[in-house]
Design an enzyme around this catalytic site. Sequence first.
Site, PDB file in Angstrom:
ATOM      1  N   HIS A  24     -12.158  11.174   0.713  1.00  0.00           N
ATOM      2  CA  HIS A  24     -13.069  10.713  -0.332  1.00  0.00           C
ATOM      3  C   HIS A  24     -14.275  11.627  -0.374  1.00  0.00           C
ATOM      4  O   HIS A  24     -14.459  12.453   0.513  1.00  0.00           O
ATOM      5  CB  HIS A  24     -13.540   9.295  -0.030  1.00  0.00           C
ATOM      6  CG  HIS A  24     -12.426   8.303   0.069  1.00  0.00           C
ATOM      7  ND1 HIS A  24     -11.602   8.012  -0.981  1.00  0.00           N
ATOM      8  CD2 HIS A  24     -12.015   7.541   1.099  1.00  0.00           C
ATOM      9  CE1 HIS A  24     -10.728   7.105  -0.606  1.00  0.00           C
ATOM     10  NE2 HIS A  24     -10.955   6.802   0.662  1.00  0.00           N
ATOM     11  N   THR A  25     -15.094  11.400  -1.373  1.00  0.00           N
ATOM     12  CA  THR A  25     -16.357  12.117  -1.433  1.00  0.00           C
ATOM     13  C   THR A  25     -17.158  11.820  -0.171  1.00  0.00           C
ATOM     14  O   THR A  25     -17.444  10.667   0.131  1.00  0.00           O
ATOM     15  CB  THR A  25     -17.175  11.658  -2.646  1.00  0.00           C
ATOM     16  OG1 THR A  25     -16.333  11.760  -3.789  1.00  0.00           O
ATOM     17  CG2 THR A  25     -18.407  12.521  -2.827  1.00  0.00           C
TER      18      THR A  25
END
Lengths: 260, 283
Positions: free
Chosen positions: A31-32
């Site tokens: 994920h970010t």
Amino acid sequence: MDHMPENWGRPRSDVYGSYQHAIHSAGPQSHTQVPSITGTSVIAMKFNNGVILAADNLGSYGSLARFTDQERLIKVGKETVVGFSGDASDMQYLESMLERLIIEDNYEQDGHNFRAPHIYEYLSRVMYNRRSKVDPLWNAILVAGKKDDGSPFLGYVDLLGITYSSPCIATGYGAYLAIPLLRKLVSEDEDAKNVTEEQARAAIDESMKVLFYRDARSLDKYTVATVTLDGNVKFDKDVRCQNMNWRFAEGIRGYGTQKQ
Amino acid sequence: MFRNSYDNDSITYSPTGRLFQVEYALEAIKQGSASVGLVSKTHVVIVALKRNAEELGSYQKKIIRIDNHLGIALAGLAPDARVLSNFMRQQAMTSKMVYNKPIPVARVAHEIGDKAQKNTQTYGRRPYGVGLLVAGYDETGPHLFEFLPSGTVLEYFGAAIGARSQSARTYLERNFESFPDCTAEELVLHGLRALRDTLAQDKELLIQNTSIGLVGLDTPFKLYDNEDVGEWLEKLGDVGSSRGRRQAEEAEAEAAAAAETSAPADEDIPVPDVPAEPIETDD
């Protein structure tokens, strides 16, 4: 007999099909992990007739002052203001979620409206849910408005799902630089009753100026929002820091363009 | 032999535009004992008559608390009401957890309405066999909704469902103009007077067979059962049906009501004192 030892003990390709190498190369879902365009502090305090909050208009890309027209205070519903610091794209995502929430609530037309405590609870659930997926929304958020009993409401929730309420709250650098200034006026809930909107506004303007002096990711252009107990929400946009004095900068040595 | 070929499922219209299975579900409500609800400016009251399947058995629960501000009274198939009340409780808890807000009464009433309506339009399903009175207090004030298996959800000042509920409705219609300014206590007594009119000839209101639910301004939902009903029955005084006393008057009103609406007067349906058939629809 298969004379290739590396094939021993494996499902036969002629029976089960050949090995899917995508399985081998599949890592954990990522994920970010870092924010990109960010907003700095949001500061807020209660006063005798409501809540006032401010956030500057800078969208930073790392240390680059990338956008200077970023609006970080939004009105949600009729009498609530939400202020975002942190990642701008996550802010926009939350904005769209809140907008949908309010629109769908309006479909009912039954006299029920979301006020600040309801929006605050919703946001805190969203933030904690996302941090539990180890995919947090990279923001620290202030929610300001009115409680069910008509008194002022101010709450904080961040990317870890941490929540608390206080008569003065600031995110980011504001927690170090603005809070002491705001608490000079209001340190307990009771104190807010003796502070007028004008006094609160002066403290907010002063804090924004100090933040611009000291926070290298800040801007001297900011928005001030005021929620009053009669349900009014007032936005004062493109406010500039006043009466700044940068004379002290001449004496600073060690960085910048001076040659000692 | 007569056979109705348009009642094999709940979604097929008859040539006259009726959904027979839905109408049968509405009949199931009339088999259950009566529930009555009424509203003042500040409070809502639901009262209900409980039945026991046999002399040695317990009485069937008629009023269910959903949340601090919300409760229901039922008439019809109790298991179906249980499914609906569990759903309502879930909705109420979700609202508290996600929005920190007690669920608005109208919203939860319409949500079960939508659930029931789906059953009238989905093949292979059956309508709920229960009617509910949804009573609650929220920031828009006290509310009383009547829920029917057809998906109909309407708000009322006073409502009654179940066996012989027409008698209670007659009482409510005669007295509803005084309800708005009633105190909580007066409202409960009005409810009990309406309820006692639904009693069979030789029955009376007892602490065993009477349930009272009260909710309103600064009054979290309170359910009165068994011993707690005693004080209310004392305040009520006469616990028998007033139908015997006012038989002539009643007959006149019934005739007028029957002439006005084409609905069958359920007054005349005999209800056995001891419902013995195991398959009987009871709540």
